[in-house]
Design a protein around this motif. Structure first.
Motif, mmCIF file in Angstrom:
data_model
loop_
_atom_site.group_PDB
_atom_site.id
_atom_site.type_symbol
_atom_site.label_atom_id
_atom_site.label_comp_id
_atom_site.label_asym_id
_atom_site.label_seq_id
_atom_site.Cartn_x
_atom_site.Cartn_y
_atom_site.Cartn_z
ATOM 1 N N GLU A 104 0.831 -1.207 0.000
ATOM 2 C CA GLU A 104 0.000 0.000 0.000
ATOM 3 C C GLU A 104 0.864 1.255 0.000
ATOM 4 O OE1 GLU A 104 -3.218 0.074 -0.450
ATOM 5 O OE2 GLU A 104 -3.203 -2.116 -0.588
ATOM 6 N N SER A 141 1.752 7.448 -6.453
ATOM 7 C CA SER A 141 0.667 8.396 -6.766
ATOM 8 C C SER A 141 0.994 9.815 -6.323
ATOM 9 C CB SER A 141 -0.634 7.937 -6.079
ATOM 10 O OG SER A 141 -0.984 6.634 -6.484
ATOM 11 N N GLU A 142 2.178 10.023 -5.747
ATOM 12 C CA GLU A 142 2.541 11.366 -5.287
ATOM 13 C C GLU A 142 2.550 12.339 -6.466
ATOM 14 O OE1 GLU A 142 3.135 12.834 -2.445
ATOM 15 O OE2 GLU A 142 2.771 11.046 -1.211
ATOM 16 N N LYS A 156 2.064 1.917 -3.578
ATOM 17 C CA LYS A 156 1.031 2.551 -4.406
ATOM 18 C C LYS A 156 0.874 4.025 -4.047
ATOM 19 C CE LYS A 156 -2.418 -0.311 -3.654
ATOM 20 N NZ LYS A 156 -3.776 -0.905 -3.797
ATOM 21 N N HIS A 157 0.978 4.324 -2.752
ATOM 22 C CA HIS A 157 0.834 5.712 -2.327
ATOM 23 C C HIS A 157 1.977 6.570 -2.867
ATOM 24 C CE1 HIS A 157 -0.087 9.144 0.237
ATOM 25 N NE2 HIS A 157 1.191 9.138 0.644
ATOM 26 N N GLN A 158 3.210 6.050 -2.786
ATOM 27 C CA GLN A 158 4.358 6.820 -3.259
ATOM 28 C C GLN A 158 4.328 7.009 -4.774
ATOM 29 O OE1 GLN A 158 8.272 6.240 -0.979
ATOM 30 N NE2 GLN A 158 7.260 4.256 -0.700
#
Length: 625
Positions: free
Chosen positions: A50, A57-58, A53-55
């Motif tokens: 997770e 989407s930065e 995926k977050h990084q």
């Protein structure tokens, strides 16, 4: 949780200096490597997954970070099964288009590895590339109203589009079945026709670019484009466009604004000419403006496909003609309310006489084919007459060759019907015959000068050989069915040259009000309809300004014949039909007011010449965005 600082060298310019001459930029990354993260995910540990995926989407992700991630993903691409669909979706959405060439190269390398190892992601990759066929959206909020639209001022659009097509070409190279999966995606992503003209223009331009490297899709892509353009065309009737443009011109004149006459200084350099004319040739009618943009793209594509370095490539031109004729038969010919899309065929036929003759031959076969539906045969007749009359590039020899086919066919039809039980005026029985009569009359109206000039005696002998009197006076009574504007002008011209005297028939028709069709409820239907054939002329004057620059030089405008006694004719027939056309130049094709068994039309034959004149747009492949 482990934490590492990774320093990457990026090949890019910062503040106008080469990146290598600047201090290194530090990029921060949390979590484990991609390979270890995938292994943990397989065991049920999703924390790093997770975080990954977050990084990804930065919004402020750096070039170095993107390159590092993509290299790691490429190293473990065989592990990226269908279970990682959401992660792949995030990776594919990385902002690669506007980045350095190093990022683009790494992204394309990852793309090729992914589709090669995991074909399950083929559609996802194709959708990613196609999603960039239009300008990105910019968010604009005015109060509570969201008026967001495409970012038409993005200077990087040409470069971004090039990169999208590069991605598609790589995918097609590694996956031979790409074309089968790509076409539905192209269709699904076509912008809504009410989108901005710019979005539609960019998308259609990019669709046509696809045909350059996946030629097997050209027929389907042309069909998709023409279907969308027809939707625009039928929603912008000719009369409505004329009214809106006329009102806009009046408003401009009243406000003192410069006229949008589509003219520009021919002494300026070519780029200035194009930019100036593009700015000035804006249609006031919003739907017509969208259609105009798309017609300009399509016509330019046709030109660039046929010519290479100024030389006609005959085989390529023939192949394009076959594809366009397929679309014409399937979509354009059956559409009764289009005013402009059919000019794509008109323009293509102007490139070489053989194409124009092939088009006429094709229409002739449709017209005389008894297995064809009557509506198709009538439409073919309308196209023949309008094409012969309006195509300036057709020599008189071709016109005469067509008349030599049409007129004998009319006589043969009269032979088979004039003495039988169906020898009366009825469009449900004789629709193709009446449509062909009107095509012949219309052609003679426009082309009689060309036929007669040079050798009047020989020209008159040629026209007299048609025995037009027999056609006009037969029991089927074609003058009753043809448009009054055409009937009146044909009568005036043929009287001048003593070919046939039509006034007796016209007066008798106006007095008697003979039935035109039989009622489907039984009995006879008496009608005052002045357009029982629901006829139209597909090559009536072209109204679109920008694309019209490519049509006007090829187009035969109406020229009032001298000394035809038209004024006298008007006085002789003015007691006739309620809606007599009193001027061939400005007469409208009337609408059907009575149920006649065929769909009422919305066409108006304003036989006026458009005023837009200019040079064709720049080459399709170099068209700026």
């Amino acid at each position: 949780m482990s934490r590492s600082n990774i320093y990457r060298m990026e090949s890019m310019e910062v503040d106008g200096r080469e990146f290598l001459s600047t201090p290194p930029m530090k990029t921060v990354r949390f979590g484990d490597s991609v390979a270890n993260t995938l292994a943990k995910f397989k065991k049920g540990d999703t924390r790093d997954y997770e975080l990954l995926k977050h990084q990804l989407s930065e919004p402020d992700i750096k070039d170095g970070q993107i390159i590092n991630w993509l290299q790691e993903f490429r190293g473990c691409v065989t592990q990226l099964s269908k279970d990682h669909e959401q992660l792949i979706y995030v990776v594919l959405r990385l902002p690669w288009l506007g980045r350095s060439q190093a990022v683009v190269d790494e992204y394309l390398s990852f793309l090729s590895s992914l589709v090669s190892a995991q074909t399950v992601y083929l559609r996802t990759c194709l959708r990613m590339a196609v999603s960039h066929f239009t300008p990105g959206r910019i968010q604009i909020q005015e109060g509570d109203v969201n008026i967001s639209d495409s970012d038409d001022d993005d200077e990087n659009l040409p470069r971004n589009f090039d990169r999208c097509h590069q991605a598609l070409q790589i995918i097609a190279r590694y996956v031979p079945s790409t074309s089968r999966f790509l076409m539905p995606i192209l269709s699904e992503n076509f912008p809504f026709v009410q989108k901005s003209s710019r979005s539609l223009e960019c998308y259609v331009h990019n669709l046509l670019r696809v045909t350059l490297y996946i030629p097997s899709l050209r027929r389907e892509i042309l069909e998709l484009i023409v279907s969308k353009m027809l939707a625009l065309d039928v929603s912008a009737p000719r009369a409505e466009i004329e009214e809106v443009e006329e009102n806009a011109a009046i408003h401009q004149e009243a406000s003192g604004a410069p006229q949008d006459d589509c003219l520009f200084n021919m002494d300026e350099d070519e780029d200035t000419e194009v930019n100036t004319s593009t700015a000035e040739c804006v249609m006031a009618h919003p739907v017509a403006e969208r259609l105009d943009m798309l017609m300009a793209v399509l016509l330019t594509y046709i030109k660039d496909m046929c010519y290479v370095n100024g030389s006609l490539e005959l085989e390529r031109t023939k192949a394009l003609y076959r594809d366009l004729m397929y679309v014409f038969d399937k979509l354009v010919l059956p559409t009764h309310a289009s005013s402009h899309v059919q000019y794509s065929v008109f323009y293509l036929c102007s490139i070489r006489l053989g194409l124009a003759e092939a088009f006429l031959d094709h229409l002739w076969k449709l017209l005389q084919g008894p297995s064809q539906p009557p509506v198709v045969r009538q439409a073919a007749a309308g196209y023949i007459g309008s094409f012969l009359a309006r195509a300036k590039f057709l020599p008189v020899a071709t016109v005469k060759a067509c008349l030599d086919l049409l007129v004998p066919w009319l006589h043969l039809y009269i032979n088979s019907q004039d003495s039988g039980t169906r020898a009366f005026c009825d469009i449900t029985l004789h629709g193709p015959f009446y449509a062909t009569c009107q095509a012949v009359f219309y052609t003679i109206i426009f082309r009689h000068k060309a036929i007669l000039e040079g050798n009047l005696r020989k020209g008159l002998a040629y026209l007299q050989g048609f025995n037009l009197e027999r056609i006009v006076m037969c029991q089927l009574n074609p003058l009753k069915v043809c448009l009054p504007a055409i009937t009146n002008m044909f009568a005036a011209i043929t009287r001048k040259y003593q070919l046939v005297f039509c006034y007796t028939i016209i007066e008798r028709n106006n007095r008697s009000m003979l039935r035109v069709v039989r009622s489907s409820l039984g009995g006879d239907l008496v009608s005052m309809n002045t357009n029982p054939l629901d006829s139209f002329f597909p090559f009536d004057p072209y109204l679109l300004k920008r694309s019209g620059r490519m049509i006007v030089p090829l187009y035969q405008v109406w020229e009032e014949p001298s000394d035809c006694g038209v004024d006298t004719l008007k006085k002789e027939i003015k007691k006739g039909s309620v809606e007599d056309e009193d001027d061939f130049l400005h007469g409208e094709t009337p609408h059907m007011d009575t149920e006649m068994g065929v769909t009422p039309g919305s066409f108006e034959s304003h036989l006026r010449s458009p005023s837009s004149v200019g040079s064709p747009p720049i080459a399709f492949l170099q068209r700026p965005f």
